[in-house]
Design an enzyme around this catalytic site. Structure first.
Site, PDB file in Angstrom:
ATOM      1  N   TYR A 172      -7.109  97.844 123.624  1.00  0.00           N
ATOM      2  CA  TYR A 172      -7.364  98.396 124.960  1.00  0.00           C
ATOM      3  C   TYR A 172      -6.399  99.544 125.185  1.00  0.00           C
ATOM      4  O   TYR A 172      -5.188  99.406 124.953  1.00  0.00           O
ATOM      5  CB  TYR A 172      -7.137  97.309 126.013  1.00  0.00           C
ATOM      6  CG  TYR A 172      -7.292  97.778 127.442  1.00  0.00           C
ATOM      7  CD1 TYR A 172      -8.557  98.030 127.977  1.00  0.00           C
ATOM      8  CD2 TYR A 172      -6.185  97.955 128.269  1.00  0.00           C
ATOM      9  CE1 TYR A 172      -8.707  98.441 129.297  1.00  0.00           C
ATOM     10  CE2 TYR A 172      -6.324  98.367 129.590  1.00  0.00           C
ATOM     11  CZ  TYR A 172      -7.581  98.614 130.093  1.00  0.00           C
ATOM     12  OH  TYR A 172      -7.728  99.019 131.396  1.00  0.00           O
ATOM     13  N   ASP A 212      -0.482 103.708 120.452  1.00  0.00           N
ATOM     14  CA  ASP A 212      -0.459 103.361 121.869  1.00  0.00           C
ATOM     15  C   ASP A 212       0.587 102.262 122.059  1.00  0.00           C
ATOM     16  O   ASP A 212       0.323 101.087 121.820  1.00  0.00           O
ATOM     17  CB  ASP A 212      -1.848 102.902 122.306  1.00  0.00           C
ATOM     18  CG  ASP A 212      -1.862 102.486 123.777  1.00  0.00           C
ATOM     19  OD1 ASP A 212      -0.778 102.477 124.415  1.00  0.00           O
ATOM     20  OD2 ASP A 212      -2.949 102.155 124.286  1.00  0.00           O
ATOM     21  N   LYS A 272       4.467 100.999 131.276  1.00  0.00           N
ATOM     22  CA  LYS A 272       5.132  99.737 131.588  1.00  0.00           C
ATOM     23  C   LYS A 272       6.664  99.879 131.639  1.00  0.00           C
ATOM     24  O   LYS A 272       7.206 100.326 132.639  1.00  0.00           O
ATOM     25  CB  LYS A 272       4.676  98.651 130.612  1.00  0.00           C
ATOM     26  CG  LYS A 272       3.148  98.437 130.682  1.00  0.00           C
ATOM     27  CD  LYS A 272       2.668  97.275 129.879  1.00  0.00           C
ATOM     28  CE  LYS A 272       1.154  97.165 129.803  1.00  0.00           C
ATOM     29  NZ  LYS A 272       0.472  96.697 130.978  1.00  0.00           N
TER      30      LYS A 272
HETATM   31  N1  HOZ Z   1      -4.507  95.989 131.828  1.00  0.00           N
HETATM   32  C1  HOZ Z   1      -3.522  95.031 132.170  1.00  0.00           C
HETATM   33  C2  HOZ Z   1      -3.420  93.954 131.166  1.00  0.00           C
HETATM   34  N2  HOZ Z   1      -3.344  94.316 129.832  1.00  0.00           N
HETATM   35  C3  HOZ Z   1      -3.799  94.388 133.486  1.00  0.00           C
HETATM   36  C4  HOZ Z   1      -3.261  95.179 134.571  1.00  0.00           C
HETATM   37  C5  HOZ Z   1      -3.170  94.499 135.938  1.00  0.00           C
HETATM   38  O1  HOZ Z   1      -4.036  93.743 136.333  1.00  0.00           O
HETATM   39  O2  HOZ Z   1      -2.206  94.740 136.586  1.00  0.00           O
END
Ligand code: HOZ
Length: 422
Positions: free
Chosen positions: A138, A233, A261
């Site tokens: 992802y 990534d 992050k």
């Molecule tokens: N895409 C995030 C997990 N891999 C989730 C982001 C969220 O819900 O804060």
């Protein structure tokens, strides 16, 4: 009316990011009101040991005093300028120091922006359209990347989202993660048309799936031979699995790296960067356009810089990795003692738990075949025991420096209780 019902009246799906809705586990999401150290507190007063850590950023634990101090002090001088500030240069210097493959960087506000911009840059720099990504990886929710994607897309069963134009999707080639033969075949056929390969160097959005030995070496070799851009990534793995990210663990120098992050220390910040000659294609030096009103926001830069300074101390990652290993070993033993097949992984402060009969999980189809019903029961059992895990079988978990023996042992004991009734 419950907090979730209230939210559903005015927020699409009741949440501002889909996985949070608990669709992957059932029930209503927990609304948090505060967080300190390894703990989060719900609006109804329940307290949980937190292994989500805001999906990765909170590597120091919640509310670290030095990060809060940096944020509040900086905020007093201005929340946003929309003009250069020195903090942007300081955090750029720090990131380039920690990740030497990044010669030049650009700060943005989210991981999605970072990967989307890196893809555009790779396309603009090479003059090619095709990109390669891997199934279950992802890279945020931009059009070119929401194809056979992981994370919420997988949790909700829409790995290839409606709304992505077919004409764009046809330029995204999706291959099985860890399949070096499939990669060689595509490069053999289409090598000169490929702008870039983007990969999570340790997949963390289909639970946690490490690379097979040599997989990244073949990515590097094919990209170099074909003149394609290799994008790591590291939005999730950067400063999470090691100080220098996954690239330092595997000894690979990607052409571009995306970060998010931890780099924002809990504030909305992300980045992409890499080879200076590629970054020179970016506006204003070059023709590839990318911009952002809140890019390099001073408060976010302050939080990120304070965090990066605190992780850059001797022993930080050794201690974090030992804690994570202690957690995973304990949960693993508890599962085995109760006859429950559980594949586990960990690296630095990141871990994975897959209810699979396969002892080692290295492919997307293994994760897809795992027992998600068992995960749901496990998730709610742990929640009842006071442990907050990611509400999806397809997400990785995160340990912070604030998780001490007490939290780790309490979590293992909770898992043992839950497994006994699974
Ligand atoms: N895409 C995030 C997990 N891999 C989730 C982001 C969220 O819900 O804060």
């Amino acid at each position: 009316m419950s907090l979730f019902s209230e939210a559903q009246q005015v927020i699409a799906g009741g949440v501002n990011s889909p996985v949070r809705a608990f669709a992957g586990v059932g029930g209503d999401p927990v609304f948090f009101r505060s967080a300190t150290g390894a703990w989060v507190e719900a609006e109804d007063g329940r307290k949980f040991i937190d292994y989500v850590g805001s999906w990765g950023p909170m590597i120091l634990g919640h509310g670290h005093p030095a990060v809060l101090e940096a944020v509040t002090t900086t905020a007093q001088s201005g929340l946003s300028f929309g003009a250069p500030c020195v903090l942007e240069t300081r955090i750029a210097e720090k990131i380039c120091e920690l990740m030497p493959a990044i010669e030049k960087i650009r700060m943005v506000s989210s991981g999605t922006e970072a990967t989307m911009s890196a893809i555009r840059l790779a396309r603009g720099h090479t003059g090619r359209d095709k990109i390669i990504k891997f199934e279950g990886c992802y890279h945020g929710h931009s059009d070119s990347l929401l194809i056979k994607a992981g994370s919420g897309a997988l949790t909700l069963g829409v790995p290839s989202s409606p709304g992505v134009p077919a004409g764009l999707a046809e330029h995204t080639i999706t291959l099985p993660f860890n399949d070096a033969d499939a990669l060689a075949a595509v490069f053999g056929e289409l090598g000169s048309e490929i702008a870039c390969v983007i990969v999570e160097p340790i997949a963390g959005n289909m639970n946690m799936v490490p690379p097979e030995p040599g997989f990244h070496d073949s990515l590097r070799r094919h990209c170099t031979d074909a003149g394609a851009v290799l994008i790591f990534d590291e939005v999730m793995t950067g400063f999470r699995v090691a100080k220098g990210g996954a690239q330092s663990l595997f000894g690979i120098t990607p052409d571009l790296t995306t970060l998010g992050k931890i780099v924002g220390g809990g504030m909305p910040a992300a980045a992409f960067g890499g080879r200076a000659d590629i970054m020179a294609s970016l506006a204003p030096d070059g023709p590839v356009y990318q911009a952002g009103t809140l890019s390099g926001n001073p408060v976010a830069m302050a939080a990120g810089l304070a965090t990066l300074e605190l992780i850059d101390v001797a022993g930080f990652y050794e201690s974090l990795a030992a804690r994570t290993q202690q957690l995973v070993d304990g949960i693993s033993r508890a599962a085995a003692d109760n006859g429950i097949p559980l594949a586990t992984e960990c690296e630095g402060g990141m871990f994975g738990l897959v209810f699979s009969d396969d002892a080692v999980v290295r492919r997307f189809d293994q994760v897809a075949a795992a027992d998600t019903d068992r995960f749901k029961t496990f998730f709610h059992g742990m929640l009842d025991e006071g442990v907050y895990l990611a509400p999806s079988a397809f997400e990785a978990g995160f340990v912070s420096a604030a998780h001490g023996d007490d939290e780790i042992n309490a979590t293992i004991a909770a898992a043992r209780n839950v497994f006994a009734n699974l």
